[in-house]
Design a protein around this motif. Structure first.
Motif, PDB file in Angstrom:
ATOM      1  N   ALA A 844       0.956  -1.156  -0.101  1.00 46.47           N
ATOM      2  CA  ALA A 844      -0.021  -0.073  -0.175  1.00 46.47           C
ATOM      3  C   ALA A 844       0.870   1.098  -0.022  1.00 46.47           C
ATOM      4  CB  ALA A 844      -0.928  -0.058   1.303  1.00 46.47           C
ATOM      5  N   ASN A 845       0.285   2.384  -0.232  1.00 46.91           N
ATOM      6  CA  ASN A 845       0.858   3.587   0.031  1.00 46.91           C
ATOM      7  C   ASN A 845       1.180   4.000   1.116  1.00 46.91           C
ATOM      8  OD1 ASN A 845       1.900   6.273  -0.102  1.00 46.91           O
ATOM      9  ND2 ASN A 845       0.041   7.158  -1.024  1.00 46.91           N
ATOM     10  N   PRO A 846       2.691   3.814   1.710  1.00 47.78           N
ATOM     11  CA  PRO A 846       3.223   4.311   2.878  1.00 47.78           C
ATOM     12  C   PRO A 846       2.627   5.421   3.639  1.00 47.78           C
ATOM     13  CG  PRO A 846       4.936   3.623   1.580  1.00 47.78           C
ATOM     14  CD  PRO A 846       3.606   3.900   0.944  1.00 47.78           C
ATOM     15  N   GLN A 847       2.140   6.310   2.700  1.00 51.72           N
ATOM     16  CA  GLN A 847       1.673   7.812   3.153  1.00 51.72           C
ATOM     17  C   GLN A 847       0.127   7.714   3.850  1.00 51.72           C
ATOM     18  OE1 GLN A 847       4.200   9.971   3.833  1.00 51.72           O
ATOM     19  NE2 GLN A 847       5.340   8.177   2.835  1.00 51.72           N
ATOM     20  N   ALA A 848      -0.415   6.482   3.059  1.00 55.58           N
ATOM     21  CA  ALA A 848      -1.761   6.490   3.558  1.00 55.58           C
ATOM     22  C   ALA A 848      -1.718   5.763   5.184  1.00 55.58           C
ATOM     23  CB  ALA A 848      -2.586   5.441   2.641  1.00 55.58           C
ATOM     24  N   ASN A 849      -3.002   5.968   5.717  1.00 54.02           N
ATOM     25  CA  ASN A 849      -3.194   5.408   7.026  1.00 54.02           C
ATOM     26  C   ASN A 849      -3.507   4.175   7.130  1.00 54.02           C
ATOM     27  OD1 ASN A 849      -6.113   4.730   6.967  1.00 54.02           O
ATOM     28  ND2 ASN A 849      -6.531   6.972   7.207  1.00 54.02           N
ATOM     29  N   LEU A 850      -3.348   3.261   8.076  1.00 53.53           N
ATOM     30  CA  LEU A 850      -3.485   1.753   8.150  1.00 53.53           C
ATOM     31  C   LEU A 850      -4.793   1.391   7.497  1.00 53.53           C
ATOM     32  CD1 LEU A 850      -1.797   0.821  11.495  1.00 53.53           C
ATOM     33  CD2 LEU A 850      -0.611   0.761   9.367  1.00 53.53           C
ATOM     34  N   PHE A 851      -5.926   1.963   7.757  1.00 53.24           N
ATOM     35  CA  PHE A 851      -7.183   1.292   7.472  1.00 53.24           C
ATOM     36  C   PHE A 851      -7.412   1.457   5.777  1.00 53.24           C
ATOM     37  CE2 PHE A 851      -8.069   1.989  11.895  1.00 53.24           C
ATOM     38  CZ  PHE A 851      -8.576   0.758  12.317  1.00 53.24           C
ATOM     39  N   ARG A 852      -6.812   2.588   5.532  1.00 55.58           N
ATOM     40  CA  ARG A 852      -6.986   2.846   3.958  1.00 55.58           C
ATOM     41  C   ARG A 852      -6.102   2.082   3.139  1.00 55.58           C
ATOM     42  NH1 ARG A 852      -6.374   9.068   2.086  1.00 55.58           N
ATOM     43  NH2 ARG A 852      -8.391   8.793   3.400  1.00 55.58           N
ATOM     44  N   GLY A 853      -5.031   1.726   3.886  1.00 58.74           N
ATOM     45  CA  GLY A 853      -3.939   0.701   3.067  1.00 58.74           C
ATOM     46  C   GLY A 853      -4.548  -0.752   3.034  1.00 58.74           C
TER      47      GLY A 853
END
Length: 877
Positions: A844-853
């Protein structure tokens, strides 16, 4: 040190509260004498003890409470009878209960051990260390385990064929059991004398009562058994079992455009044969041809930033069964001369491909066949030999329709042999192990692998003063050989790191073609009698020790010392059923004489009369150096650290139960931290159905997390950074038991671990006491991020041009694993499995939060599905 001193004072006060240690009382050994049926008809196994065959022997009973209040009358009494004929051993149990309606009949899969049950243990070798355990629940669920190490290890992977039925009546409940002698191992004496024990669980009081009294301060379990006599002229049962199987598998996955090997689905059908041959009544040969080594449940998700290999438990049936015979943990942790997951491992090479090429690489190497010869003789010899051959593996490479093959794993032969001998009236043993790995290497393409790898070890244990004191130890040696490339690679691996720049005792020799090392341990202490126990331990792993061809070794070049004192209460008092507390001191050195660690730990478990449990630990690491953190760089110092945890479990008997815990670590000057929150609930609305949910959250941080190493001119640079890592996972389990032999299980786990790095720096003084003196953080004029190339450009001398680059280490690893399994044991020993397995791996995108990932990589992605049907039939001849 303050908490360690306080812990000692706490133990002393607790000891005065609960009584001082007492000398071990002389406990009379119970004896039950069975009789042969002769011409009398054998009993029908229906749970009703009404056949005349049971009348030839007397009942035995007088069980005594073992937990929680040892050596007191139990809430309800139990009694049993034992008879036998030429092929079977029969047990009858009468479990009295004043309230038969209150008997708890919870269903589970085999070895679930839920609700009310009665168990019997047989030490048919009479070696006072090993035994066979059979458990019968009031609901009709079987449990069976192989006991080893005097009760310290119970292996539920042992699945013999046996028969039982239960019945509830106005007096309580009854059980009848029939066990084929072919499923047990014993000598050929005219009269057999076996160890015997029986335990009953009275669920409503969470109470255990036993036939033969075993004090809470006993040195073990099997050594305390009573005796079964009267087994006269048992005929050797030369066991012969054949179990063919067939597996069909359909695998579906997202189609990859242009890749001819990823067209959306694969189908295969496979078959094979397992066999068990009784060479004698106590020695067995296990054979397998084209074995099915598939796993029903996937490995748990894990990510290791330190670079070390991760240990996963063995789940493949052939290796799981009787694995204790081949076990040789010579030091501490998971280090072992035999790690069966090396056999059939994923290929260790990957083909060299061009941009226009696609490769089809096997997931695992093929095991052509395997055999195990194991058992124990009446003279106290334990024997085990395992031989396995894996086939060479090839990757198929496609270049616009033109295909070629490239070897990724050679044909390999694995041999493991184990032997132990009891003596000194079964109070001592000495043993040995030898392993060999030989690879058939062709050409130079796999020269980075060892051509041969051997290891050997000797272990022993001696008990004296009626097993009050003990001494145990082991010595191991390893030898690996191969090309210069293979041995150079071994010297440079994280396990060894001969290239360490400040090491005076090791160096990389690129002309070496072999490596020989040693390891071992010596331990002695007080193992029984009274509230207090203690031991001291010294272990070592030389820098050259290498076991990872067929064993498991995390790190070499280490000398460890332990000092441990434990205290346990022997009787319930006030609100407590039992308290156990452990104090431990630990130190590490390396073979260069460096003093790398000093650590003090206090751990305690409190079990309350309401059946709740609390656990806590406090740990102080006053000295922390590591040789591996900079991966070939100099020895590095971590700051002092304090770690602690506290958790609790509610009453496990309740239909709604839960647990929660918190784990916290903090380094000096806040240079690093660790926080974990763990929780779970289990709900069982009916006896046949259980639901559990276990979320877990971890936050891990370090201001000096290793990133990479490079060079600035002729000078090495070791780069670290400030890391903020967050990990979130959730395990879900559903169990539905239609009956004891037909079950449905679901397991699922979404997992995400995200790491963000900033404040990049270089190591300038790796052993400084303050972390601020160990590093030099790059200022904004020295480092800049190039988003297009996904690298950090470092202009260390600030001359206006990049001196070196750092690959962006940010990550967000996402994984989802689930399994839905229907298991039907349609006759004893024969099973049908229907399996649906689903999995996703993504970034996932490392800049996204965990739930969005999690959402982007699991809910928005097409998973890989595996549909599998497996059927086995077990012929007993």
């Amino acid at each position: 040190m303050k908490f360690f001193t306080a812990g000692c004072i706490f133990l002393l006060l607790l000891g005065s509260q609960c009584g001082i240690a007492q000398d071990k009382a002389v406990i009379e050994k119970k004896v039950y004498t069975t009789k042969a049926l002769g011409d009398i008809e054998s009993p029908v196994i229906d749970g009703l003890i009404n056949e005349k065959s049971w009348d030839i022997v007397d009942w035995t009973g007088d069980y005594i409470e073992n937990q929680p209040d040892e050596n007191t009358p139990p809430s309800e009494q139990t009694k049993f009878k034992i008879i036998y004929d030429k092929k079977f051993l029969y047990f009858a149990f009468r479990c009295y209960d004043k309230d038969p309606k209150g008997i708890v009949k919870r269903l589970s899969r085999r070895d679930g051990f839920e609700g009310d049950w009665v168990e019997f243990n047989i030490d048919s070798y009479n070696d006072k260390r090993t035994g066979f355990s059979f458990t019968v629940s009031a609901s009709g669920v079987k449990g069976d385990e192989f006991i080893s190490d005097n009760g310290n290890n119970w292996d539920s992977s042992w699945n013999p064929i046996w028969y039982m039925k239960t019945n509830i009546d106005e007096q309580g409940w009854t059980a009848e059991v029939k066990i084929p002698f072919s499923q047990l191992k014993f000598g050929n004496s005219k009269e057999q004398i076996w160890g015997l024990q029986s335990t009953r669980r009275y669920f409503r009081a969470e109470e255990r009562s036993v036939w033969q009294r075993v004090p809470q301060d006993a040195p073990g379990w099997v050594s305390e058994f009573g005796e079964l006599r009267g087994l006269i002229d048992l005929e050797p049962q030369k066991q012969l079992e054949i179990q063919p199987f067939v597996v069909t598998q359909l695998k579906t996955y997202p189609k990859e455009p242009g890749n001819p090997f990823r067209d959306g689905q694969d189908f295969k059908i496979n078959g094979g044969l397992d066999a068990k041959v009784g060479i004698t009544n106590d020695l067995t040969l296990d054979l397998t041809i084209n074995p099915d080594f598939g796993q029903v449940e996937a490995d748990p998700a894990a990510i290791a930033l330190d670079g070390f290999q991760i240990f996963f438990e063995e789940k493949r049936p052939f290796f799981v069964e009787n694995k204790n015979i081949f076990d040789y943990r010579f030091a501490d942790g998971q280090d072992n001369l035999f790690y069966s997951r090396r056999i059939g491992r994923s290929p260790q090479a990957y083909p060299a491909t061009e941009n226009v090429e696609f490769a089809d690489v096997p997931d695992n190497t093929t095991i052509l066949g395997a055999a195990k010869f194991s058992g124990k003789t009446k003279n106290g010899w334990s024997l085990g030999i395992l031989e396995s051959v894996t086939n060479e593996a090839f990757a198929e490479i496609d270049n616009n329709g033109s295909r070629r093959k490239e070897m990724v794993e050679p044909t390999t032969n694995y041999l493991v042999s184990r032997v132990q001998k009891d003596f000194n009236n079964r109070n001592s043993y000495i043993g040995g192990i030898f392993t060999a790995t030989n690879r058939n290497l062709h050409g130079n393409e796999l020269d980075f692998l060892h051509k041969e790898a051997y290891s050997a070890g000797i272990d022993f244990k001696h008990n004296w003063n009626d097993r009050k004191y003990y001494m145990t130890g082991s010595v191991v040696a390893s030898h690996v050989g191969g090309s210069k490339e293979a041995i150079t690679n071994t010297q440079r691996k994280l396990t060894h790191l001969f290239q360490r720049v400040d090491a005076k005792h090791v160096f990389v020799d690129e002309n070496e073609t072999s490596l020989t090392g040693t390891g071992g341990k010596i331990e002695a202490g007080k193992g029984s009698v009274g509230n207090w126990r203690y031991y001291g331990l010294l272990l070592w792993r030389s820098p050259e020790l290498e076991l990872n061809d067929v064993g498991f070794l995390r790190q070499a070049d280490e000398i460890r010392q332990y000092g441990v004192v434990t205290y346990q209460t022997l009787k319930p008092f006030k609100v407590f059923r039992k308290i156990f507390t452990r104090l431990e001191q630990l130190s590490f050195h390396d073979f260069d004489g460096n003093f790398n660690r000093m650590q003090y730990t206090m751990t305690s478990n409190w079990n309350y009369k309401n059946n709740w449990n609390t656990n806590f630990q406090l740990q102080y690491k006053s000295r922390r150096f590591t040789n591996s953190m900079l991966q070939g760089g100099p020895r590095y110092r971590f700051s002092e650290d304090v770690f602690g945890y506290a958790n609790f479990n509610s009453d496990s008997r309740k239909k709604f139960r839960y647990y929660a815990g918190m784990y916290v670590s903090q380094e000096r000057e806040k240079s690093g931290f660790y926080t974990e929150v763990d929780a779970g609930i289990t709900y069982q609305p009916i006896n046949a159905f259980t639901f559990s949910l276990s979320p877990n959250y971890v936050r891990n941080g370090s201001k000096t997390q290793y990133v990479t190493q490079t060079r600035f001119g002729n000078d090495p640079r070791y780069i670290t950074a400030n890391l903020d890592q967050r990990t979130l996972s959730m395990s879900v389990r559903l169990d539905y038991n239609i009956n004891p032999n037909l079950t449905i299980q679901y397991y699922g786990q979404p997992f995400i671990s995200r790491g963000r790095y900033n404040a990049f720096n270089k190591i300038v003084n790796p052993t400084a006491k303050s972390y601020k003196d160990r590093i030099n953080v790059f200022n904004p004029n020295q480092i800049a991020f190039n988003a297009a190339a996904d690298v950090y450009n470092v202009d260390e001398n600030a001359y206006g041009s990049a001196d070196y680059n750092i690959q962006n280490p940010d990550f967000s690893f996402v994984q989802y694993r689930s399994n839905l399994v229907l298991r039907w044991e349609y006759i004893p020993g024969s099973e049908i499995f229907l399996v649906w397995s689903q999995g996703i791996d993504g970034s996932a995108n490392p800049q996204a939060n965990l739930f969005r990932g999690l959402d982007s990589q699991i809910l928005d992605q097409k998973p890989e599905n595996i549909f599998l049907i497996k059927a086995t039939y077990r012929f007993v001849l």
